[in-house]
Scaffold this active site. Structure first.
Site, short mmCIF file in Angstrom:
data_model
loop_
_atom_site.label_atom_id
_atom_site.label_comp_id
_atom_site.label_asym_id
_atom_site.label_seq_id
_atom_site.Cartn_x
_atom_site.Cartn_y
_atom_site.Cartn_z
NE ARG A 194 -0.40 -6.32 1.41
CZ ARG A 194 0.74 -5.64 1.59
NH1 ARG A 194 0.88 -4.85 2.62
NH2 ARG A 194 1.72 -5.74 0.73
CE1 TYR A 195 -4.09 -4.37 5.77
CE2 TYR A 195 -3.03 -2.85 4.25
CZ TYR A 195 -2.96 -3.71 5.33
OH TYR A 195 -1.76 -3.89 5.96
NE ARG A 236 -5.46 0.73 5.27
CZ ARG A 236 -5.89 -0.32 5.98
NH1 ARG A 236 -7.13 -0.77 5.84
NH2 ARG A 236 -5.07 -0.91 6.81
CB CYS A 281 12.87 7.97 -5.35
SG CYS A 281 11.61 6.76 -4.92
CB CYS A 296 16.21 4.85 0.99
SG CYS A 296 15.18 6.34 0.96
CB CYS A 324 14.48 1.29 -1.22
SG CYS A 324 12.89 1.30 -2.07
NE ARG A 345 6.08 -0.92 -3.15
CZ ARG A 345 5.41 0.03 -2.48
NH1 ARG A 345 5.82 1.27 -2.51
NH2 ARG A 345 4.33 -0.29 -1.80
CG ASP A 402 9.61 -3.94 4.86
OD1 ASP A 402 8.85 -4.59 5.60
OD2 ASP A 402 9.35 -2.79 4.44
CG ASP A 437 4.03 -4.57 5.05
OD1 ASP A 437 3.24 -5.52 4.81
OD2 ASP A 437 3.93 -3.45 4.54
CE LYS A 451 2.47 -0.75 5.79
NZ LYS A 451 1.52 -0.99 4.68
#
Ligand SMILES: *Cc1c(COP(=O)(O)O)cnc(C)c1O
Ligand code: SF4
Length: 372
Positions: free
Chosen positions: A108-109, A112, A121, A125, A128, A130, A290, A327, A334
């Site tokens: 996206r940037y 990076r 995982c 969570c 989450c 995602r 999010d 975000d 972000k």
């Protein structure tokens, strides 16, 4: 053959440690542990059909069964409120999909990008971002796909930093991580490797010296960013895991999600951020929640978030202050959304600045042409 290599590796690694670290993946197991009422089984089975459920033995040990306000239970034990889906919530809340040039990469940037070798995982969570993509059975990068992702990075000289994310990259066996580290170190323009992980909290035993060594290579600087939301997550084993990483020469940062009922007050956050600094982890980001599907009960308003951040500014060391970020839904990136202290420029070029306690002060124009 190479297909699903990562998955096999992850399983192998899990298998080796299975007896000491049992992970609960079924609602019935959560009932046995006293984390869920028997009467809720049916509703929670429906939650589990849609969103992955897992809670490690290490996390269960940190929880206080029966306490409805327990920060561990709230974050990891499924709730029927997850079935309440709001119209503004999205399957791809931060807009990763439009920025995926090859499988496993989000770019996206310019300088990076994210490399996501694995989509599982150790625990899940409940908030989450995602959550529609992580979980057992989700795709993992095959050996060929990983090679293609590395090829993309090699071909993009503007990429200065590679962020290993997922899922949780530290669920991979050290051998696999060492391979990825070495491959990135061999790319001249990649100078920094950053790992986003929650393993030091979820399953600290995985973070041993072998793991720490696997993350380092000459010619590459490694940072680890720990996702942690409450000081109660930082039990003795997590502290040791963090200590091993920092002692191995890996600087650590943290990211925290602002969560209603878990950490949405300044005192709770101060305690967490101070403890992180003591553990040599610099608080980096405080994320506004999010718009992930079925997570409305966890979100605060931005106004509430700003008022908490204002309080942090008044009574918390500068080195313990993270940046409050949003975000932007849709994949726009972000941005900091903390309170502003600087007023607009007046006609005479003067501004007002607010101090941490809300008192306004004048500030002269200057530095520009008009200042003579
Ligand atoms: C969050 C994120 C990053 C990292 O952003 P920083 O502000 O450098 O921490 C990079 N790429 C993507 C796609 C991200 O979502
Ligand atoms: S550790 Fe990260 S990716 Fe994994 S469930 Fe939690 S928020 Fe999602």
């Amino acid at each position: 053959m190479g297909a699903r290599a990562c998955e096999t590796d992850a399983r192998e690694h899990e298998g080796a440690q299975d007896d000491t670290r049992r992970t609960s993946r079924r609602v019935s197991e959560l009932v046995d542990q006293g984390l869920v009422d028997r009467g809720e089984i049916e509703a929670l089975e429906r939650v589990a059909e849609r969103f992955s459920v897992a809670i490690t033995k290490d996390l269960v040990d940190l929880a206080t069964p029966g306490d409805p306000n327990d920060p561990i239970t709230k974050q990891f034990v499924p709730s029927k409120r997850e079935l309440r889906i709001l119209p503004e919530e999205r399957v791809d809340p931060i807009g990763d999909d439009p920025h995926t040039p090859v499988k496993g990469i989000t770019h996206r940037y310019p300088d990076r990008l994210l490399l996501k070798p694995v989509h599982v995982c150790p625990a899940y969570c409940r908030f989450c971002f995602r959550r529609e993509k992580v979980g057992p059975g989700s795709e993992v990068l095959s050996r060929e796909e990983l090679a293609a992702a590395l090829g993309y990075i090699r071909a993009h000289e503007e990429v200065w930093e590679v962020i290993l994310s997922g899922g949780d990259p530290m669920i991979l066996p050290p051998r696999k991580l060492a391979e990825i580290t070495a491959a990135l170190a061999a790319i001249e323009h990649v100078r920094v490797l950053r790992l986003h992980t929650r393993v030091p909290v979820m399953e600290p035993g995985r973070v041993d010296e072998v793991m720490a060594r696997a993350l380092r290579a000459p010619d590459l600087t490694t940072y680890v960013v720990l996702h942690t939301n409450h000081v109660r997550e930082l039990g003795p084993k997590a502290r040791e895991a963090i200590g091993r990483l920092v002692d191995a020469g890996i600087p650590m940062l943290s990211q925290t999600v602002l969560l209603r009922g878990v950490n949405d007050d300044a005192e709770t956050l101060k305690e967490l951020f101070r403890e992180l600094v003591v553990l040599r982890v610099k608080p980096y980001y405080l994320h506004h929640g999010d718009l992930a599907v079925g997570t409305g009960h966890f979100r605060t308003s931005i106004t509430e978030g700003q008022s908490i951040v204002r309080e942090l500014r008044q009574g918390l060391s500068g080195i313990a202050q993270p940046t409050y970020v949003l975000d932007i839904p849709g994949g726009y990136g972000k941005v900091p959304i903390g309170p502003g202290y600087l007023g607009p420029e007046g006609e005479d070029g003067r501004r007002t600045v607010e101090d941490p306690w809300g008192r306004r002060h004048g500030y002269p124009p200057g530095g520009g042409e008009g200042a003579g």
